[in-house]
Write a protein that holds these residues in place. Structure first.
Motif, short mmCIF file in Angstrom:
data_model
loop_
_atom_site.label_atom_id
_atom_site.label_comp_id
_atom_site.label_asym_id
_atom_site.label_seq_id
_atom_site.Cartn_x
_atom_site.Cartn_y
_atom_site.Cartn_z
N ALA A 115 0.81 -1.21 0.00
CA ALA A 115 0.00 0.00 0.00
C ALA A 115 0.85 1.26 0.00
O ALA A 115 0.38 2.33 -0.40
CB ALA A 115 -0.93 0.00 1.21
N LEU A 116 2.10 1.15 0.42
CA LEU A 116 3.02 2.29 0.38
C LEU A 116 3.62 2.50 -1.00
O LEU A 116 4.43 3.41 -1.20
CB LEU A 116 4.16 2.09 1.40
CG LEU A 116 3.77 2.14 2.88
CD1 LEU A 116 4.95 1.74 3.75
CD2 LEU A 116 3.26 3.52 3.25
N GLY A 117 3.22 1.65 -1.95
CA GLY A 117 3.74 1.78 -3.30
C GLY A 117 5.01 1.01 -3.55
O GLY A 117 5.64 1.17 -4.60
N GLY A 144 -2.47 -1.32 -3.56
CA GLY A 144 -1.23 -1.90 -4.07
C GLY A 144 -1.29 -3.41 -4.04
O GLY A 144 -1.48 -4.00 -2.98
N ALA A 145 -1.17 -4.03 -5.19
CA ALA A 145 -1.23 -5.49 -5.26
C ALA A 145 0.11 -6.08 -4.81
O ALA A 145 1.14 -5.41 -4.80
CB ALA A 145 -1.55 -5.94 -6.68
N LEU A 146 0.09 -7.34 -4.42
CA LEU A 146 1.31 -8.01 -4.01
C LEU A 146 1.37 -9.39 -4.62
O LEU A 146 0.35 -10.00 -4.94
CB LEU A 146 1.41 -8.10 -2.49
CG LEU A 146 0.31 -8.87 -1.75
CD1 LEU A 146 0.94 -9.81 -0.72
CD2 LEU A 146 -0.63 -7.92 -1.04
N TYR A 177 10.82 -5.77 -1.57
CA TYR A 177 10.63 -6.40 -0.27
C TYR A 177 10.16 -7.84 -0.44
O TYR A 177 9.32 -8.13 -1.29
CB TYR A 177 9.62 -5.62 0.58
CG TYR A 177 10.16 -4.31 1.11
CD1 TYR A 177 10.81 -4.24 2.34
CD2 TYR A 177 10.06 -3.15 0.35
CE1 TYR A 177 11.32 -3.05 2.81
CE2 TYR A 177 10.57 -1.96 0.81
CZ TYR A 177 11.20 -1.90 2.04
OH TYR A 177 11.73 -0.73 2.50
N THR A 178 10.71 -8.71 0.40
CA THR A 178 10.28 -10.11 0.47
C THR A 178 9.89 -10.40 1.91
O THR A 178 10.71 -10.26 2.83
CB THR A 178 11.41 -11.07 0.05
OG1 THR A 178 11.81 -10.77 -1.29
CG2 THR A 178 10.95 -12.51 0.13
N VAL A 179 8.64 -10.76 2.14
CA VAL A 179 8.14 -11.10 3.47
C VAL A 179 7.97 -12.61 3.53
O VAL A 179 7.24 -13.19 2.71
CB VAL A 179 6.81 -10.40 3.78
CG1 VAL A 179 6.32 -10.77 5.17
CG2 VAL A 179 6.97 -8.88 3.66
N VAL A 180 8.65 -13.27 4.46
CA VAL A 180 8.67 -14.73 4.52
C VAL A 180 8.00 -15.19 5.82
O VAL A 180 8.42 -14.80 6.91
CB VAL A 180 10.11 -15.28 4.46
CG1 VAL A 180 10.09 -16.80 4.36
CG2 VAL A 180 10.86 -14.68 3.28
N ASP A 181 6.98 -16.01 5.69
CA ASP A 181 6.29 -16.62 6.83
C ASP A 181 6.90 -18.01 7.04
O ASP A 181 6.83 -18.86 6.16
CB ASP A 181 4.80 -16.72 6.52
CG ASP A 181 4.01 -17.35 7.66
OD1 ASP A 181 4.54 -17.41 8.78
OD2 ASP A 181 2.87 -17.78 7.42
N ILE A 182 7.51 -18.24 8.20
CA ILE A 182 8.21 -19.50 8.46
C ILE A 182 7.53 -20.27 9.58
O ILE A 182 6.65 -19.76 10.27
CB ILE A 182 9.70 -19.27 8.80
CG1 ILE A 182 9.84 -18.48 10.10
CG2 ILE A 182 10.40 -18.56 7.67
CD1 ILE A 182 11.27 -18.38 10.60
N GLY A 183 7.98 -21.52 9.77
CA GLY A 183 7.44 -22.37 10.83
C GLY A 183 7.97 -21.99 12.19
O GLY A 183 8.88 -21.16 12.34
#
Length: 416
Positions: free
Chosen positions: A159-161, A218-220, A253-259
């Motif tokens: 959303a911040l572009g 802003g799409a991702l 940016y890469t946002v990673v959801d981990i275990g």
């Protein structure tokens, strides 16, 4: 040169056989069904197989074969003759699909990962950070809200572009896809890891295996996770590291959801070269520029969080840390829950700053029910406001809050 196992229809095999041998490759087995290929992978007579080349039909290509190749680090390439065969390959999670009439030069270009004469790729050096920023979201066992925080961090960055990809690297079963209402029949992150392990992951391939979550601000991009926990061997350490580095070069940016588990299980395993269940989380943390640690605001959740948080600097030596405590409520902690949480963090974890998110059940339920982010489903929620502050103040340098334009009000009535 590469050693191949073939499971092709007669016409395609006849067309390619001469080229395979002429270019110096070895054929270990010529088989007819997927089950025969799986059996051949373990047969001593076939020797070491680098690549399995099959027709993309239900008879010669199946999920069992894909899983067997992933466990053994063997590249699997399918040749599809029509759209139905391509769809079949996509359903089981295979994206290395070429046309059945593709020339041998095009097929051979995909064999590099299985060529033992090529040097193994050197591991990425964590001391050098080039390209985009990697944000890893971790939390202990007990469902503290890792995925919710990761999804909405990515949405607020978009959303911040800024360009952003959300990667689901949870080896115990990904949940990003259902949270966002996306189909997860073909896990994008597993497909990217398969390509990254062979050195074939680039921008075009990432855009092909990733899904797009549309949002007006802003799409991702989204790399969906494995839906079945038994597929965890597909997320090997080197593959995950290569995929994250490719994402770093792809977007800002890469946002990673981990275990949840950070245990290095090499110490309790007799086979030092076998895949590790927690390798995906450990590799992601090693590549992180910023780690967001998520805990649950109740006595059990806080205890689990503080024990795991103490180990994070060992796994993410290059990363800065942010703390998020979720579901802060008086019913689980007592009077002044915010004050008690901050005091506990300061006393037992040495944590002076943390983002505290309230227990706002209606907003979260609405977002999950509709398969959307909080920005789309509950834009005025207090949980979203807390995540937005985290993003603008800690995760995205220089973002800040948008300046409000001062409006002069015209006084109504008689002039003075």
């Amino acid at each position: 040169m590469a050693t191949l196992a073939l499971a092709l229809d007669a016409r395609t095999e006849d067309r390619l056989l001469a080229d395979i041998l002429e270019h110096g490759h070895r054929i270990a087995a010529r088989l007819g069904t997927a089950r025969e290929v799986v059996a051949a992978l373990d047969a001593p007579a076939t020797g070491s197989i680098d690549v399995v080349l099959v027709s993309a039909t239900a008879q010669t290509l199946g999920a069992e074969l894909l899983a067997a190749c992933d466990r053994r680090g063997i590249r699997l390439i399918a040749l599809a003759s029509d759209a139905a065969e391509r769809a079949h390959a996509a359903r089981i999670g295979l994206h290395e699909v070429l046309a059945a009439d593709a020339p041998w030069a095009e097929i051979e270009a995909q064999l590099g990962a299985g060529d033992p004469s090529l040097p193994e790729p050197r591991p990425a050096q964590p001391a050098v950070r080039r390209g985009g920023t990697v944000i890893v979201v971790w939390g202990p066992a007990g469902a503290p809200g890792r995925t919710t925080v990761a999804v909405n961090i990515a949405a607020e960055i978009a959303a911040l572009g800024r360009s952003v990809v959300l990667a689901d690297a949870d080896s115990y079963g990904g949940s990003v896809a259902p949270v966002l209402g996306l189909l997860d029949e073909s896990p994008g992150f597993a497909a990217a890891c398969r390509l990254g392990g062979g050195g074939g992951l680039n921008r075009a391939e990432l855009e092909r295996v990733a899904e797009r979550y549309p949002a007006p601000p802003g799409a991702l991009w989204v790399l969906t996770g494995i839906g079945r926990a038994e597929r965890w061997p597909e997320l090997g350490a080197e593959k995950v590291a290569a995929t994250i580095e490719a994402c770093r070069d792809w977007l800002e940016y890469t946002v990673v959801d981990i275990g949840f588990c950070l245990e290095r299980d090499e110490e309790i395993a007799s086979d030092l070269f076998a895949p590790r269940r927690n390798a995906a989380a450990v590799a992601a943390l090693a590549a992180a520029d910023h780690v967001v640690a998520v805990g649950l605001a109740d006595p059990v959740g806080m205890s689990r969080f503080l024990r795991g948080f103490a180990a994070l600097p060992e796994y993410a030596p290059m990363a800065s840390l942010s703390v998020v405590i979720n579901r802060v409520r008086a019913s689980a902690i007592g009077l002044d829950p915010h004050g008690q949480v901050r005091q506990t963090l300061r006393r037992f974890g040495g944590i002076e700053q943390a983002t505290l998110l309230p227990h706002e059940l209606n907003a979260l339920d609405t977002a999950v029910l509709e398969g959307r982010t909080l920005r789309d489903a509950a834009p005025r929620s207090a949980v979203l406001a807390g995540i937005r502050r985290l993003v603008t103040e800690e995760l995205v340098p220089g973002a800040g809050q948008p300046q409000r334009r001062r409006m002069r009000r015209r006084r109504c009535g008689t002039a003075r």
